[in-house]
Motif scaffolding. Structure first.
Motif, mmCIF file in Angstrom:
data_model
loop_
_atom_site.group_PDB
_atom_site.id
_atom_site.type_symbol
_atom_site.label_atom_id
_atom_site.label_comp_id
_atom_site.label_asym_id
_atom_site.label_seq_id
_atom_site.Cartn_x
_atom_site.Cartn_y
_atom_site.Cartn_z
ATOM 1 N N VAL A 92 71.699 83.827 19.917
ATOM 2 C CA VAL A 92 70.925 82.722 19.346
ATOM 3 C C VAL A 92 70.951 82.784 17.816
ATOM 4 O O VAL A 92 71.152 81.762 17.148
ATOM 5 N N VAL A 93 70.781 83.977 17.251
ATOM 6 C CA VAL A 93 70.790 84.121 15.790
ATOM 7 C C VAL A 93 72.164 83.769 15.223
ATOM 8 O O VAL A 93 72.273 83.039 14.230
ATOM 9 N N VAL A 94 73.222 84.258 15.833
ATOM 10 C CA VAL A 94 74.571 83.955 15.347
ATOM 11 C C VAL A 94 74.861 82.466 15.471
ATOM 12 O O VAL A 94 75.422 81.852 14.546
ATOM 13 N N PHE A 95 74.480 81.853 16.587
ATOM 14 C CA PHE A 95 74.692 80.421 16.767
ATOM 15 C C PHE A 95 73.933 79.624 15.709
ATOM 16 O O PHE A 95 74.475 78.683 15.118
ATOM 17 N N ALA A 96 72.685 80.011 15.434
ATOM 18 C CA ALA A 96 71.902 79.325 14.401
ATOM 19 C C ALA A 96 72.533 79.505 13.017
ATOM 20 O O ALA A 96 72.570 78.562 12.222
ATOM 21 N N MET A 97 73.050 80.702 12.733
ATOM 22 C CA MET A 97 73.683 80.939 11.429
ATOM 23 C C MET A 97 74.949 80.106 11.269
ATOM 24 O O MET A 97 75.215 79.572 10.183
ATOM 25 N N VAL A 98 75.733 79.974 12.330
ATOM 26 C CA VAL A 98 76.950 79.164 12.259
ATOM 27 C C VAL A 98 76.593 77.697 12.036
ATOM 28 O O VAL A 98 77.196 77.016 11.195
ATOM 29 N N ILE A 99 75.592 77.198 12.747
ATOM 30 C CA ILE A 99 75.158 75.805 12.572
ATOM 31 C C ILE A 99 74.649 75.579 11.148
ATOM 32 O O ILE A 99 74.992 74.584 10.496
ATOM 33 N N ALA A 101 75.413 77.297 8.446
ATOM 34 C CA ALA A 101 76.541 77.385 7.512
ATOM 35 C C ALA A 101 77.363 76.104 7.533
ATOM 36 O O ALA A 101 77.816 75.630 6.480
ATOM 37 N N LEU A 102 77.561 75.514 8.719
ATOM 38 C CA LEU A 102 78.303 74.263 8.803
ATOM 39 C C LEU A 102 77.571 73.137 8.066
ATOM 40 O O LEU A 102 78.182 72.347 7.340
ATOM 41 N N PHE A 103 76.252 73.053 8.251
ATOM 42 C CA PHE A 103 75.497 72.016 7.556
ATOM 43 C C PHE A 103 75.485 72.277 6.051
ATOM 44 O O PHE A 103 75.513 71.343 5.253
ATOM 45 N N TRP A 104 75.413 73.529 5.638
ATOM 46 C CA TRP A 104 75.402 73.865 4.219
ATOM 47 C C TRP A 104 76.701 73.423 3.569
ATOM 48 O O TRP A 104 76.736 72.842 2.490
ATOM 49 N N VAL A 105 77.815 73.700 4.209
ATOM 50 C CA VAL A 105 79.121 73.320 3.661
ATOM 51 C C VAL A 105 79.300 71.811 3.710
ATOM 52 O O VAL A 105 79.878 71.208 2.802
ATOM 53 N N TRP A 106 78.815 71.190 4.758
ATOM 54 C CA TRP A 106 79.016 69.754 4.938
ATOM 55 C C TRP A 106 78.258 68.949 3.877
ATOM 56 O O TRP A 106 78.753 67.981 3.346
#
Length: 107
Positions: A92-99, A101-106
């Motif tokens: 759950v933590v890794v999935f939240a971090m990936v999401i 990071a994607l929003f941060w870059v986007w």
């Protein structure tokens, strides 16, 4: 008094643990091989849509992880609640971090 030292006060013998034979490991190994062959076939077949190939690969990887944890790491047995909670929390933590990071870059 009973002559059997393993016998309880009520006269019953203690329950024995089930012994898991090699057939369970063979089943897990065959399932792992089948999933690997399916994933390899999906990649090697050039006619399949690229997006569908990614979906197949991710699905086979998730099922492979579940099989590995159930058959090889024995997470299906009793007494593994805290490791399972830790693994799920980590996912759950890794999935939240990936999401995030994607929003941060986007943006």
């Amino acid at each position: 008094m009973s002559s059997n030292p393993n016998e309880s006060a009520s006269g019953e013998l203690p329950k024995r643990h089930k012994v898991e034979g090699p057939q369970k490991h063979v089943v897990g190994f065959i399932l792992s091989l089948a999933l690997t062959i399916i994933a390899f076939a999906a990649v090697s077949a050039g006619e399949i849509n690229e997006t569908f190939t990614y979906i197949i690969l991710v699905a086979m990887a998730v099922v492979q992880v579940i099989i590995q944890m159930a058959y090889w790491m024995h997470m299906k047995d009793r007494g593994h609640l805290f490791p399972i909670i830790g693994i799920i929390s980590g996912v759950v933590v890794v999935f939240a971090m990936v999401i995030m990071a994607l929003f941060w870059v986007w943006w």
